[in-house]
Design an enzyme around this catalytic site. Sequence first.
Site, PDB file in Angstrom:
ATOM      1  N   CYS A  81     -70.370 -43.277  19.749  1.00  0.00           N
ATOM      2  CA  CYS A  81     -69.580 -42.807  21.476  1.00  0.00           C
ATOM      3  C   CYS A  81     -70.153 -41.470  21.851  1.00  0.00           C
ATOM      4  O   CYS A  81     -70.087 -41.129  21.997  1.00  0.00           O
ATOM      5  CB  CYS A  81     -68.083 -43.233  21.128  1.00  0.00           C
ATOM      6  SG  CYS A  81     -67.376 -44.558  21.088  1.00  0.00           S
ATOM      7  N   HIS A  82     -70.245 -40.316  20.563  1.00  0.00           N
ATOM      8  CA  HIS A  82     -70.508 -39.090  20.929  1.00  0.00           C
ATOM      9  C   HIS A  82     -71.442 -38.648  21.216  1.00  0.00           C
ATOM     10  O   HIS A  82     -71.834 -37.529  21.312  1.00  0.00           O
ATOM     11  CB  HIS A  82     -69.707 -38.276  20.235  1.00  0.00           C
ATOM     12  CG  HIS A  82     -67.640 -38.675  19.907  1.00  0.00           C
ATOM     13  ND1 HIS A  82     -66.576 -38.145  21.644  1.00  0.00           N
ATOM     14  CD2 HIS A  82     -66.749 -39.261  19.197  1.00  0.00           C
ATOM     15  CE1 HIS A  82     -65.794 -38.756  20.906  1.00  0.00           C
ATOM     16  NE2 HIS A  82     -65.725 -39.258  19.845  1.00  0.00           N
ATOM     17  N   CYS A 116     -58.850 -41.659  16.853  1.00  0.00           N
ATOM     18  CA  CYS A 116     -59.827 -42.064  17.063  1.00  0.00           C
ATOM     19  C   CYS A 116     -60.630 -43.510  16.452  1.00  0.00           C
ATOM     20  O   CYS A 116     -61.303 -43.901  16.476  1.00  0.00           O
ATOM     21  CB  CYS A 116     -61.626 -41.312  17.316  1.00  0.00           C
ATOM     22  SG  CYS A 116     -62.334 -41.789  18.271  1.00  0.00           S
ATOM     23  N   CYS A 179     -42.204 -15.715   8.924  1.00  0.00           N
ATOM     24  CA  CYS A 179     -43.656 -15.807   8.933  1.00  0.00           C
ATOM     25  C   CYS A 179     -44.356 -14.027   9.743  1.00  0.00           C
ATOM     26  O   CYS A 179     -44.994 -13.505   8.933  1.00  0.00           O
ATOM     27  CB  CYS A 179     -44.171 -16.837   9.897  1.00  0.00           C
ATOM     28  SG  CYS A 179     -43.920 -18.491   9.610  1.00  0.00           S
ATOM     29  N   HIS A 183     -46.191 -11.196   8.807  1.00  0.00           N
ATOM     30  CA  HIS A 183     -47.919 -11.326   9.321  1.00  0.00           C
ATOM     31  C   HIS A 183     -47.560 -10.251  11.178  1.00  0.00           C
ATOM     32  O   HIS A 183     -49.114 -10.063  11.594  1.00  0.00           O
ATOM     33  CB  HIS A 183     -48.193 -11.995  10.480  1.00  0.00           C
ATOM     34  CG  HIS A 183     -48.792 -13.206   9.120  1.00  0.00           C
ATOM     35  ND1 HIS A 183     -49.518 -13.186   7.718  1.00  0.00           N
ATOM     36  CD2 HIS A 183     -47.999 -14.673   8.126  1.00  0.00           C
ATOM     37  CE1 HIS A 183     -49.539 -13.715   6.665  1.00  0.00           C
ATOM     38  NE2 HIS A 183     -48.711 -14.732   7.144  1.00  0.00           N
ATOM     39  N   ARG A 220     -52.501 -23.580   4.366  1.00  0.00           N
ATOM     40  CA  ARG A 220     -52.060 -23.181   4.147  1.00  0.00           C
ATOM     41  C   ARG A 220     -50.312 -22.491   5.047  1.00  0.00           C
ATOM     42  O   ARG A 220     -49.929 -21.776   3.841  1.00  0.00           O
ATOM     43  CB  ARG A 220     -52.833 -21.979   5.294  1.00  0.00           C
ATOM     44  CG  ARG A 220     -53.406 -20.447   5.057  1.00  0.00           C
ATOM     45  CD  ARG A 220     -53.225 -19.945   3.213  1.00  0.00           C
ATOM     46  NE  ARG A 220     -53.666 -18.298   3.215  1.00  0.00           N
ATOM     47  CZ  ARG A 220     -51.992 -18.457   2.635  1.00  0.00           C
ATOM     48  NH1 ARG A 220     -51.265 -19.217   2.104  1.00  0.00           N
ATOM     49  NH2 ARG A 220     -51.542 -16.769   2.343  1.00  0.00           N
ATOM     50  N   CYS A 224     -47.848 -20.461   2.542  1.00  0.00           N
ATOM     51  CA  CYS A 224     -46.515 -19.864   2.890  1.00  0.00           C
ATOM     52  C   CYS A 224     -45.198 -20.030   2.547  1.00  0.00           C
ATOM     53  O   CYS A 224     -44.286 -19.453   2.560  1.00  0.00           O
ATOM     54  CB  CYS A 224     -46.677 -19.087   3.867  1.00  0.00           C
ATOM     55  SG  CYS A 224     -48.369 -17.775   4.015  1.00  0.00           S
TER      56      CYS A 224
END
Length: 263
Positions: A81-82, A116, A179, A183, A220, A224
């Site tokens: 397709c791509h 997909c 968070c 950060h 990730r 945390c």
Amino acid sequence: MRRPAASVIAFAPLALALLAGVARAGDIAPGDRRSGRDFMAPETQAMQADDTSNPGMLWVLRGAGLWEQEAGASGQSCTSCHGAAEASMRGVAARYPALDTATGAPIDLTGRISQCRAERQRAPALARESDDLVALATFVAHQSRGLPIAPPQDPRLDPYRTAGRQLFTARMGQLDLSCANCHDDNWNGRLAGSAVTQAHPTGYPLYRLEWQGIGSLQRRMRNCMVGVRAEPFAAGSEEFLALELYLMQRAAGMAMETPGIRP
């Protein structure tokens, strides 16, 4: 262990009720934004920059093979397709998460690949964080390396981005941290000897020396949440998608690095 409400859309109107548990973080000024790469040791930076030394390139190569591999009842490959990913996938990862018009909800790159595969190839689903799915996501994201992150400016995504910011600043877990406490407020410091970065998702999927493998942004974020002793959200949940949307908006204009390397 404490966690924000389960439904992201239901969570947004409750922001005022959560003020007692929200960190008062200051946004990072555009001129102060830095990639996580900039916090790494020179040796780690050099490893990321050299494709012959970057272990994440092994997943890129694996993904390239899967891109060409026929799968499912359709007997088709991604190429069917791509075409060549170097052209058709250029810039795609820089625009995810995006709105899935069929559901009216956001979908990330991993979710789109899974969708997909199931709908077009009619192939069995691949588990999130499975080697094959991560390899495909890494291969597709690698085609955008060097391009600026360009989040879709679709107003239908705004409630999710708002909810993502609220989740980013909401205290959670037994350590009662958000968070943003690390950060935004303390990004120039260190925690247990490791650099505290600004949480810009420029290199995902990325290779972590601690993992001895490659992983997604959601992996990730789960790390945390475990670190602050909070119950992690489910993989592919609305909460994680909202956080991804917000983090990509924070990093708008910064260059994609996939596959990045971190300690």
